[in-house]
Design a protein around this motif. Structure first.
Motif, mmCIF file in Angstrom:
data_model
loop_
_atom_site.group_PDB
_atom_site.id
_atom_site.type_symbol
_atom_site.label_atom_id
_atom_site.label_comp_id
_atom_site.label_asym_id
_atom_site.label_seq_id
_atom_site.Cartn_x
_atom_site.Cartn_y
_atom_site.Cartn_z
ATOM 1 N N UNK A 54 0.845 -1.197 0.000
ATOM 2 C CA UNK A 54 0.000 0.000 0.000
ATOM 3 C C UNK A 54 0.873 1.237 0.000
ATOM 4 N N UNK A 55 0.506 2.218 -0.815
ATOM 5 C CA UNK A 55 1.197 3.502 -0.844
ATOM 6 C C UNK A 55 0.347 4.531 -0.111
ATOM 7 N N UNK A 56 0.983 5.251 0.800
ATOM 8 C CA UNK A 56 0.314 6.316 1.544
ATOM 9 C C UNK A 56 0.806 7.669 1.032
ATOM 10 N N UNK A 57 -0.093 8.649 1.055
ATOM 11 C CA UNK A 57 0.313 9.999 0.671
ATOM 12 C C UNK A 57 -0.643 11.003 1.307
ATOM 13 N N UNK A 58 -0.228 12.259 1.319
ATOM 14 C CA UNK A 58 -1.072 13.312 1.861
ATOM 15 C C UNK A 58 -1.545 14.202 0.714
ATOM 16 N N UNK A 59 -2.738 14.736 0.873
ATOM 17 C CA UNK A 59 -3.313 15.604 -0.152
ATOM 18 C C UNK A 59 -4.105 16.704 0.525
ATOM 19 N N UNK A 60 -4.040 17.902 -0.047
ATOM 20 C CA UNK A 60 -4.800 18.976 0.570
ATOM 21 C C UNK A 60 -4.720 20.287 -0.177
ATOM 22 N N UNK A 61 -5.434 21.258 0.380
ATOM 23 C CA UNK A 61 -5.503 22.602 -0.168
ATOM 24 C C UNK A 61 -5.833 23.555 0.979
ATOM 25 N N UNK A 62 -5.421 24.806 0.839
ATOM 26 C CA UNK A 62 -5.802 25.822 1.821
ATOM 27 C C UNK A 62 -4.839 26.012 2.966
ATOM 28 N N UNK A 63 -3.638 25.427 2.893
ATOM 29 C CA UNK A 63 -2.673 25.642 3.965
ATOM 30 C C UNK A 63 -2.352 27.124 4.080
ATOM 31 N N UNK A 64 -2.307 27.619 5.301
ATOM 32 C CA UNK A 64 -1.984 29.017 5.538
ATOM 33 C C UNK A 64 -3.190 29.938 5.553
ATOM 34 N N UNK A 65 -4.388 29.394 5.327
ATOM 35 C CA UNK A 65 -5.582 30.240 5.388
ATOM 36 C C UNK A 65 -6.171 30.319 6.784
ATOM 37 N N UNK A 113 -6.845 18.693 4.475
ATOM 38 C CA UNK A 113 -5.567 17.991 4.607
ATOM 39 C C UNK A 113 -5.862 16.551 5.015
ATOM 40 N N UNK A 114 -5.605 15.621 4.110
ATOM 41 C CA UNK A 114 -5.979 14.225 4.308
ATOM 42 C C UNK A 114 -4.776 13.309 4.165
ATOM 43 N N UNK A 115 -4.788 12.208 4.916
ATOM 44 C CA UNK A 115 -3.889 11.085 4.661
ATOM 45 C C UNK A 115 -4.679 10.074 3.850
ATOM 46 N N UNK A 116 -4.128 9.666 2.699
ATOM 47 C CA UNK A 116 -4.839 8.770 1.802
ATOM 48 C C UNK A 116 -3.970 7.559 1.502
ATOM 49 N N UNK A 117 -4.568 6.548 0.897
ATOM 50 C CA UNK A 117 -3.838 5.331 0.555
ATOM 51 C C UNK A 117 -4.266 4.827 -0.809
ATOM 52 N N UNK A 118 -3.355 4.107 -1.468
ATOM 53 C CA UNK A 118 -3.633 3.426 -2.732
ATOM 54 C C UNK A 118 -3.191 1.979 -2.562
ATOM 55 N N UNK A 119 -4.101 1.010 -2.731
ATOM 56 C CA UNK A 119 -3.726 -0.385 -2.548
ATOM 57 C C UNK A 119 -3.205 -0.991 -3.848
ATOM 58 N N UNK A 120 -2.874 -2.278 -3.800
ATOM 59 C CA UNK A 120 -2.292 -2.950 -4.958
ATOM 60 C C UNK A 120 -3.204 -2.907 -6.184
ATOM 61 N N UNK A 121 -4.510 -2.823 -5.951
ATOM 62 C CA UNK A 121 -5.473 -2.819 -7.047
ATOM 63 C C UNK A 121 -5.806 -1.417 -7.539
ATOM 64 N N UNK A 122 -5.133 -0.423 -6.969
ATOM 65 C CA UNK A 122 -5.377 0.943 -7.401
ATOM 66 C C UNK A 122 -6.514 1.650 -6.711
ATOM 67 N N UNK A 123 -7.070 1.052 -5.667
ATOM 68 C CA UNK A 123 -8.172 1.680 -4.941
ATOM 69 C C UNK A 123 -7.642 2.785 -4.028
ATOM 70 N N UNK A 124 -8.197 3.971 -4.150
ATOM 71 C CA UNK A 124 -7.787 5.126 -3.349
ATOM 72 C C UNK A 124 -8.792 5.338 -2.230
#
Length: 421
Positions: free
Chosen positions: A105-116, A124-135
Motif C-alpha cells: 500500500x502507498x500512503x500519501x497526503x493531499x490537501x488545499x488551503x494551507x496558511x488560510x 488535509x488528508x492522509x490517503x492510501x492506494x492499494x495494490x489494485x489501485x483503490x484510493x
C-alpha cells in the motif's frame, strides 16, 4: 506553518544515534567505542526525470518509485526508468506530498488551503492506494488540527511586543508580538507503523499518529527554536536594527520523518519565517513519550532526511543545494554531496535516492512588462524539470531505514508495518 517567507510559502503550498562497540584489546584493556566511518558518495545515476516538484517519494522493490509531483497534485509510479504512471490525481489546486509504502500500500497526503487558518477552506488528508489501485482516505488531519491545535502550547515570536516604530519595520514573515500556535494544517511526510501512520504536519508544527481506523492523536509537538538576531544577520537579511540582540522563538516547521536504528523517530524542521537567517534542525522523538531533543542544527532548508543502521543521518538542504550527513555520535553536519535543490531522500539497500532540481519549473512568476536586462548566458542552462538520482554509498555498513521498509522497532513496542514491496 504559521509564518513563512515567499520561498518557503511555495513549499508549503504543496501539499539515540548508534555507536558501534569495539571489542576489548588482547591485553585486556578496554577502549571507548568509536563510530564507524561516515558514508561516502559513490557513483551517481539518474533513475527518473521529467518530473514536476517531486517533494516526496518512496522506493519499492526493484527500484520502483512512487512520487508525489506536489505542485500539480499527482501521485505517480516510475518503474525501470519508464514513463510515470498515475496512481492518483487530486483536484486542481490540491497539493500532494508525504509518500510512503508498506505491505503493498502507498500512503500519501493531499490537501488545499494551507496558511488560510480557515477550517472551511483547509483540507488535509492522509490517503492510501492499494495494490489494485483503490484510493481511500485514511484520516482527516486538518479536522484534528482545527479541533485540537496541538502547538497552542507553544509561544512564538519575541519575548515582548515591539514598540510600534520598530514593529512597522518588520518583514511580514515576523510577528511584532508573542503569539501561540495558530490553527493550520499542511501534512508533508508519512511513515507507516503497526498501529498507524506517523504524519509530520508543517502547519501543525507537530507529529501525529493516524490510526488505520481513522483516529488521530498527537505524538509530539516540536519545540520553538530560539534565535538571537545579530547585527551581521540583520544586515544580510534586511532586518531592522531595532531587533538586533533580541531573541525570536521561531516556529519549528517539520518536513520529514524517519525511524532510526534506536527505535526513535527523526524529524527535519525548517525555521518558519526565518529560513536562511535561522538554521534548520533535526530532532529526535521518543514515540512512546513524545520527549523531543535537538540532534543537529545548521541546515539551509532541511526538507528531507534518511537514517541508516549506523545512525548516520542524511539531510537534504533544499536552499543550500547540498546533501549533508551527520555522522553517528556527532551533532555537526558534514558535506556529503553537492546537488541542485534536493528535496527528499530515501535509503534503499546500498544506495541513497534523492529528488533534485525539485523546484525547477514548478513556481512560475508573473510576466513582466519591463525589458529584460542584457546578460551573458549562464555556463549551464537552468534545469526545466526535476529528477531523482541514485547515489551509491561507500562505508554504509548495515541495512537501511526507509519509508515502509524492513521491520523495525518503533521504540514503543510497535513494529514497523512495512515489508519489502
Amino acid at each position: 506553518m504559521k509564518k513563512s517567507s515567499p520561498a518557503l510559502a511555495v513549499l508549503a503550498a504543496t501539499a539515540a544515534l548508534g555507536l558501534a562497540a569495539s571489542p576489548a584489546s588482547a591485553g585486556g584493556r578496554h577502549h571507548p567505542p568509536s563510530p564507524p566511518p561516515a558514508p561516502v558518495a559513490g557513483e551517481v545515476t539518474t533513475v527518473a526525470d521529467g518530473l514536476n516538484s517531486p517533494l516526496s517519494f518512496a522506493v519499492g522493490r526493484r527500484g520502483t518509485l512512487d512520487v508525489a509531483q506536489s505542485f500539480i497534485g499527482l501521485l505517480t509510479r516510475v518503474t525501470g526508468g519508464g514513463e510515470p504512471e498515475v496512481l492518483a490525481a487530486e483536484p486542481e489546486g490540491y497539493g500532494v506530498a508525504g509518500v510512503s509504502r508498506a505491505r503493498g500500500t502507498t500512503y500519501y497526503t493531499a490537501g488545499i488551503g494551507a496558511g488560510t487558518y480557515n477550517p472551511e477552506t483547509t483540507i488535509a488528508l492522509l490517503k492510501s492506494v492499494d495494490r489494485d489501485g483503490n484510493v481511500e482516505t485514511v484520516a482527516d488531519i486538518a479536522a484534528y488540527e482545527f479541533a485540537e491545535n496541538p502547538d497552542s502550547i507553544n509561544t512564538y515570536g519575541f519575548e515582548e511586543a515591539l514598540p510600534a516604530e520598530c514593529a512597522a519595520q518588520l518583514p511580514p514573515t515576523l510577528a511584532p508580538a508573542p503569539y501561540t500556535g495558530l490553527t493550520d494544517s499542511n501534512p508533508v511526510a508519512s511513515l507507516p507503523s503497526r498501529d498507524g501512520v506517523f504524519v509530520a504536519d508543517a502547519g501543525m508544527n507537530a507529529l501525529v499518529l493516524a490510526g488505520y481506523d481513522g483516529s488521530v492523536s498527537t505524538v509530539a509537538v516540536l519545540p520553538p527554536i530560539p534565535f538571537t538576531v545579530t547585527a551581521e544577520t540583520a544586515g544580510a537579511f534586511g532586518l531592522p536594527e531595532c531587533i538586533v540582540g533580541l531573541t525570536y522563538s521561531v516556529e519549528p516547521v517539520p518536513t520529514d520523518v524517519e525511524r532510526g536504528p534506536d527505535g526513535a523517530l527523526y524529524v527535519t524542521a525548517l525555521p518558519g519565517g526565518l529560513e536562511g537567517a535561522a538554521p534548520g534542525s533535526v530532532f529526535r522523538i521518543d514515540p512512546a513519550t513524545g520527549v523531543t531533543e535537538l540532534v543537529a542544527a545548521g541546515f539551509f532548508g532541511a526538507t528531507g532526511l534518511a537514517v541508516n543502521d549506523n545512525g548516520d543521518i542524511f539531510v537534504a538542504e533544499l536552499f543550500g543545494s547540498r546533501i549533508s550527513v551527520v555522522p553517528a555520535g556527532s551533532d555537526t553536519p558534514e558535506l556529503f554531496l553537492e546537488v541542485n535543490q534536493p528535496a527528499a531522500l530515501e535509503l534503499r539497500g546500498d544506495a541513497l535516492y534523492a529528488s533534485v532540481d525539485a523546484l525547477a519549473g514548478a513556481a512560475p512568476t508573473e510576466p513582466s512588462t519591463e525589458e529584460p536586462p542584457v546578460a551573458e548566458p549562464p555556463a549551464e542552462p537552468a534545469p526545466t524539470a526535476a529528477s531523482i538520482i541514485r547515489i551509491e554509498l561507500d562505508n554504509n555498513c548495515g541495512r537501511d531505514h526507509h519509508h515502509g521498509g524492513r521491520h523495525g522497532h518503533t521504540g514503543n513496542g510497535v513494529r514497523d508495518g512495512g515489508e519489502e514491496d
